[in-house]
Design an enzyme around this catalytic site. Structure first.
Site, PDB file in Angstrom:
ATOM      1  N   TYR A 143      52.884  10.732  23.568  1.00 26.30           N
ATOM      2  CA  TYR A 143      54.261  11.152  23.869  1.00 26.30           C
ATOM      3  C   TYR A 143      54.775  12.091  22.771  1.00 26.30           C
ATOM      4  O   TYR A 143      55.309  13.171  23.047  1.00 26.30           O
ATOM      5  CB  TYR A 143      55.147   9.902  23.976  1.00 26.30           C
ATOM      6  CG  TYR A 143      56.619  10.156  24.184  1.00 26.30           C
ATOM      7  CD1 TYR A 143      57.076  10.865  25.287  1.00 26.30           C
ATOM      8  CD2 TYR A 143      57.562   9.650  23.283  1.00 26.30           C
ATOM      9  CE1 TYR A 143      58.436  11.085  25.486  1.00 26.30           C
ATOM     10  CE2 TYR A 143      58.916   9.852  23.475  1.00 26.30           C
ATOM     11  CZ  TYR A 143      59.352  10.573  24.572  1.00 26.30           C
ATOM     12  OH  TYR A 143      60.687  10.773  24.764  1.00 26.30           O
ATOM     13  N   LYS A 147      55.837  16.024  22.859  1.00 23.68           N
ATOM     14  CA  LYS A 147      57.198  16.441  22.487  1.00 23.68           C
ATOM     15  C   LYS A 147      57.171  17.529  21.410  1.00 23.68           C
ATOM     16  O   LYS A 147      57.984  18.457  21.439  1.00 23.68           O
ATOM     17  CB  LYS A 147      58.042  15.231  22.062  1.00 23.68           C
ATOM     18  CG  LYS A 147      58.472  14.364  23.240  1.00 23.68           C
ATOM     19  CD  LYS A 147      59.444  15.119  24.132  1.00 23.68           C
ATOM     20  CE  LYS A 147      59.673  14.494  25.474  1.00 23.68           C
ATOM     21  NZ  LYS A 147      60.422  15.328  26.409  1.00 23.68           N
TER      22      LYS A 147
HETATM   23  N1  SER Z   1      63.024   6.118  23.828  1.00 27.34           N
HETATM   24  C1  SER Z   1      61.786   6.827  23.621  1.00 27.34           C
HETATM   25  C2  SER Z   1      60.653   5.888  23.557  1.00 27.34           C
HETATM   26  O1  SER Z   1      60.845   4.811  23.075  1.00 27.34           O
HETATM   27  C3  SER Z   1      61.853   7.634  22.357  1.00 27.34           C
HETATM   28  O2  SER Z   1      62.317   8.908  22.678  1.00 27.34           O
HETATM   29  O3  SER Z   1      59.565   6.223  23.928  1.00 27.34           O
END
Ligand code: SER
Length: 320
Positions: A143, A147
């Site tokens: 993730y 990003k």
């Molecule tokens: N809320 C998100 C997550 O915990 C962080 O951007 O993956």
């Protein structure tokens, strides 16, 4: 912008952002793009709703043409927890979906694209306290990798094509309208639901885990203020740090106990502990404050009071 498409309108942030934008720009002018999740009645009754999958370029283009869309907010993403279970899916949605959005925006000469980023861009080698705007970006989750790449890609479209792309690094977002899904910071929402329903919560990260967090009204304000900021005043574009609060799970539990004294918390850390440990405690958001006047309103106890009241209402109505 005259016609805005919100992709990911049924999600935690998208569901509330779409309604706030409809209040400002008019219901007919904000198109809710949904994919799998069934949209709420509030969403379907207040303006147009279309099935939009950012991975389906033809479908995206046909919605853009149908409504003469001149701005896109891309809230569709696979978050950190789900991403670790399915890295290929995270890459596909977060990267291929994003480049489709940017390409369609470039091709149709849109006025603006907003692409959120996250504290997940930081990693274990980033300074943890008051994390600077410009710092080490070496995340250890897929993730976070997407990003960081998304921020760079957005900035590239600004420089290379003159497209107005903006984005902010959301901290954990806490809200009571739509549940978050698949994130590491989801415990900070679940704790309030469990406090109302069962007076106890077993947390999947440990007591002293401290992360930057933000209450939904501040998240909406930050997003809309950045959208409305004067482009010529922005020195940054897709990577603004935005801070609001920073607290440990134990401090959250103490805050809840002020309102529900019998509340009990226990801890069973899972794979998300390592993710949380790789993210900062707090961020330095002076660039956002200077360039577009960012200032949060809520602190922990104010948010706790508000969250517990709203969830109690839902509980009384048998909605949860
Ligand atoms: N809320 C998100 C997550 O915990 C962080 O951007 O993956």
């Amino acid at each position: 912008m005259k016609k805005i498409l919100v992709i990911g309108s049924a999600g935690q942030i998208g569901s509330e952002l779409t309604l706030s934008l409809r209040d400002i720009y008019g219901g007919e002018n904000v198109i809710a793009g949904v994919r799998k999740t069934k949209p709420s009645e509030k969403l379907t009754e207040t303006g147009p709703c279309e099935v939009v999958d950012a991975l389906d370029m033809d479908g995206l283009v046909s919605v853009v043409k149908k409504y003469n869309i001149d701005g896109i907010i891309n809230m569709a993403a696979i978050l950190s927890g789900t991403g670790e279970k399915n890295p290929m899916l995270a890459w596909d949605v977060n990267m291929n979906g994003l480049i489709n959005v940017l390409e369609v925006a470039r091709e149709y000469k849109m006025k603006q694209v907003l692409v959120p980023s996250s504290i997940a861009v930081f990693g274990p080698t980033t300074p943890v306290d008051d994390t600077p705007q410009e710092t080490i970006l070496k995340p250890t989750t897929i993730y976070g990798v997407t990003k960081v790449a998304g921020e760079l890609l957005g900035d590239y479209y600004v420089k290379r094509y003159g497209l107005d792309v903006r984005g902010l690094r959301y901290p954990g977002i806490i809200s009571h309208e739509t549940l978050p899904g698949g994130g590491t910071t989801d415990y900070a929402v679940a704790i309030y639901y469990e406090a109302i329903k069962n007076k106890k919560y077993t947390c999947f990260v440990n007591a002293d885990t401290r992360l930057p967090m933000m209450y939904m009204p501040d998240c909406l304000k930050a997003t809309i203020d950045l959208m409305q900021a004067d482009f010529s005043k922005l020195k940054h574009h897709c990577d603004f740090n935005v801070g609001a609060m920073s607290f440990s799970v134990a401090e959250m539990a103490e805050s809840i106990k002020k309102f529900i004294p019998e509340f009990e918390i226990s801890y069973e850390p899972d794979f998300r502990q390592e993710i949380a440990d790789s993210w900062p405690n707090s961020v330095d958001d002076s660039a956002a404050r200077e360039e577009w006047g960012w200032k949060p309103d809520y602190d922990l106890d104010a948010m706790t009071e508000d969250m517990l009241k709203a969830i109690e209402e839902k509980h009384k109505k048998g909605l949860i």
